[in-house]
Scaffold this motif. Structure first.
Motif, PDB file in Angstrom:
ATOM      1  N   TYR A   1      -1.552  18.557  -2.142  1.00 40.46           N
ATOM      2  CA  TYR A   1      -1.767  19.684  -1.243  1.00 40.46           C
ATOM      3  C   TYR A   1      -3.238  20.074  -1.120  1.00 40.46           C
ATOM      4  O   TYR A   1      -3.549  21.183  -0.704  1.00 40.46           O
ATOM      5  N   ARG A   2      -4.123  19.176  -1.455  1.00 40.86           N
ATOM      6  CA  ARG A   2      -5.551  19.418  -1.245  1.00 40.86           C
ATOM      7  C   ARG A   2      -6.177  18.153  -0.682  1.00 40.86           C
ATOM      8  O   ARG A   2      -5.720  17.040  -0.952  1.00 40.86           O
ATOM      9  N   LEU A   3      -7.215  18.331   0.102  1.00 41.53           N
ATOM     10  CA  LEU A   3      -7.921  17.200   0.679  1.00 41.53           C
ATOM     11  C   LEU A   3      -8.688  16.473  -0.419  1.00 41.53           C
ATOM     12  O   LEU A   3      -9.370  17.105  -1.230  1.00 41.53           O
ATOM     13  N   THR A   4      -8.582  15.151  -0.461  1.00 38.52           N
ATOM     14  CA  THR A   4      -9.245  14.352  -1.495  1.00 38.52           C
ATOM     15  C   THR A   4     -10.013  13.193  -0.847  1.00 38.52           C
ATOM     16  O   THR A   4      -9.915  12.959   0.358  1.00 38.52           O
ATOM     17  N   ASP A   5     -10.719  12.456  -1.683  1.00 40.69           N
ATOM     18  CA  ASP A   5     -11.423  11.265  -1.194  1.00 40.69           C
ATOM     19  C   ASP A   5     -10.447  10.229  -0.630  1.00 40.69           C
ATOM     20  O   ASP A   5     -10.811   9.461   0.266  1.00 40.69           O
ATOM     21  N   LEU A   6      -9.220  10.191  -1.157  1.00 36.36           N
ATOM     22  CA  LEU A   6      -8.214   9.255  -0.634  1.00 36.36           C
ATOM     23  C   LEU A   6      -7.933   9.545   0.839  1.00 36.36           C
ATOM     24  O   LEU A   6      -7.834   8.627   1.655  1.00 36.36           O
ATOM     25  N   HIS A   7      -7.799  10.821   1.176  1.00 39.55           N
ATOM     26  CA  HIS A   7      -7.564  11.202   2.576  1.00 39.55           C
ATOM     27  C   HIS A   7      -8.776  10.844   3.438  1.00 39.55           C
ATOM     28  O   HIS A   7      -8.625  10.311   4.548  1.00 39.55           O
TER      29      HIS A   7
ATOM     30  N   ALA B   1      -4.616   3.110   3.024  1.00 38.19           N
ATOM     31  CA  ALA B   1      -3.347   3.840   2.900  1.00 38.19           C
ATOM     32  C   ALA B   1      -2.222   2.916   3.335  1.00 38.19           C
ATOM     33  O   ALA B   1      -2.434   1.969   4.100  1.00 38.19           O
ATOM     34  N   ALA B   2      -1.028   3.203   2.839  1.00 38.37           N
ATOM     35  CA  ALA B   2       0.156   2.445   3.250  1.00 38.37           C
ATOM     36  C   ALA B   2       0.831   3.176   4.409  1.00 38.37           C
ATOM     37  O   ALA B   2       0.831   4.403   4.472  1.00 38.37           O
ATOM     38  N   ILE B   3       1.387   2.395   5.325  1.00 38.26           N
ATOM     39  CA  ILE B   3       2.021   2.914   6.537  1.00 38.26           C
ATOM     40  C   ILE B   3       3.453   2.375   6.586  1.00 38.26           C
ATOM     41  O   ILE B   3       3.702   1.235   6.195  1.00 38.26           O
ATOM     42  N   PRO B   4       4.425   3.153   7.077  1.00 38.14           N
ATOM     43  CA  PRO B   4       5.792   2.630   7.205  1.00 38.14           C
ATOM     44  C   PRO B   4       5.851   1.387   8.095  1.00 38.14           C
ATOM     45  O   PRO B   4       5.115   1.277   9.071  1.00 38.14           O
ATOM     46  N   LYS B   5       6.737   0.471   7.737  1.00 40.62           N
ATOM     47  CA  LYS B   5       6.975  -0.712   8.561  1.00 40.62           C
ATOM     48  C   LYS B   5       8.272  -0.510   9.344  1.00 40.62           C
ATOM     49  O   LYS B   5       9.211   0.135   8.862  1.00 40.62           O
TER      50      LYS B   5
END
Length: 245
Positions: free
Chosen positions: A47-53, A16-20
């Protein structure tokens, strides 16, 4: 939040990308934090849990977790202290819920070595979005470096059902416990179903303390806050009644 963002940058997360941090410093007698974002016209929330999460939470778990005797952990000691202090200002029903909860958690997990790691603290659909197939996770102000490995996934599944869908407590508990991706994540973090339920109890005690403290500081609460807190309490009653049969 600045320290957390800098710490996250040092982890070199890939899922995942995070703010810098672009700027942090004094500005007109106050502190100003400017963060980067990847949000643009094509970005959208999920708005749903996915494999990415799951992949993101799994990477965070892998890179920040260490095992510790739960009773001696910072997160257990903090919750126990919060319940003790908050109980002085609560009605008897809430007081008994929280005291029974922390006692049960201590009896079941207290002497166990539990994997504990970094927790976002407000991992919800509205604090994440999808950009070019990659998850972007922001708003890290409630992050703690040590908590149970299921805190964020519980929050993602539960919080929208309380605030947005207005689901009943029984519905939320049933849907969360039976969620296929939660069951998949349990295998990844090596936690069984009983431990999951005890950790759900921990989450419910922890989040209830947060909102009850917030309301006590405000001196009053909105109808929405009252309904939300009532739902947390009803969920606690359901979990406690099942675990303490």
């Amino acid at each position: 939040e600045v320290d957390i963002l800098n710490y996250l940058a040092s982890l070199h997360l890939t899922k995942a990308a995070i703010p810098k941090v672009l700027f942090w410093g004094a500005m007109s007698n106050s502190k100003l934090l400017i963060q980067s974002t990847r949000k643009k016209l094509g970005s959208h929330g999920i708005y749903r849990l996915t494999d990415l999460h799951l992949n993101f939470l799994g990477e965070l778990f892998t890179k920040t977790t260490r095992r510790e005797i739960f009773r001696k952990s910072q997160c257990f000691i903090k919750l126990e202290k919060n319940i003790g202090e908050l109980s002085k200002h609560l009605d008897n029903k809430w007081k008994q819920r929280l005291i029974r909860g922390i006692k049960y958690i201590g009896s079941e997990l207290g002497e166990a070595e539990v994997p504990l790691g970094l927790c976002h603290g407000d991992f919800t659909p509205w604090n994440t979005f999808l950009d070019s197939g990659k998850l972007f996770v922001f708003d890290w102000e409630y992050t703690t470096k040590q908590s149970i490995p299921l805190w964020d996934i519980f929050h993602f599944l539960i919080h929208p059902r309380i605030l947005v869908k207005k689901d009943r407590a029984e519905t939320i508990v049933r849907k969360v416990k039976n969620h296929n991706l939660l069951q998949q994540y349990l295998s990844f973090v090596n936690i069984n179903n009983h431990e999951m339920e005890v950790m759900l109890l921990f989450y419910l005690c922890d989040i209830s303390c947060f909102y009850l403290y917030k309301i006590s500081k405000q001196g009053q609460s909105s109808e929405e806050e009252k309904k939300s807190v009532n739902t947390w309490g009803e969920m606690l009653d359901l979990i406690l009644s099942k675990l303490m049969k």
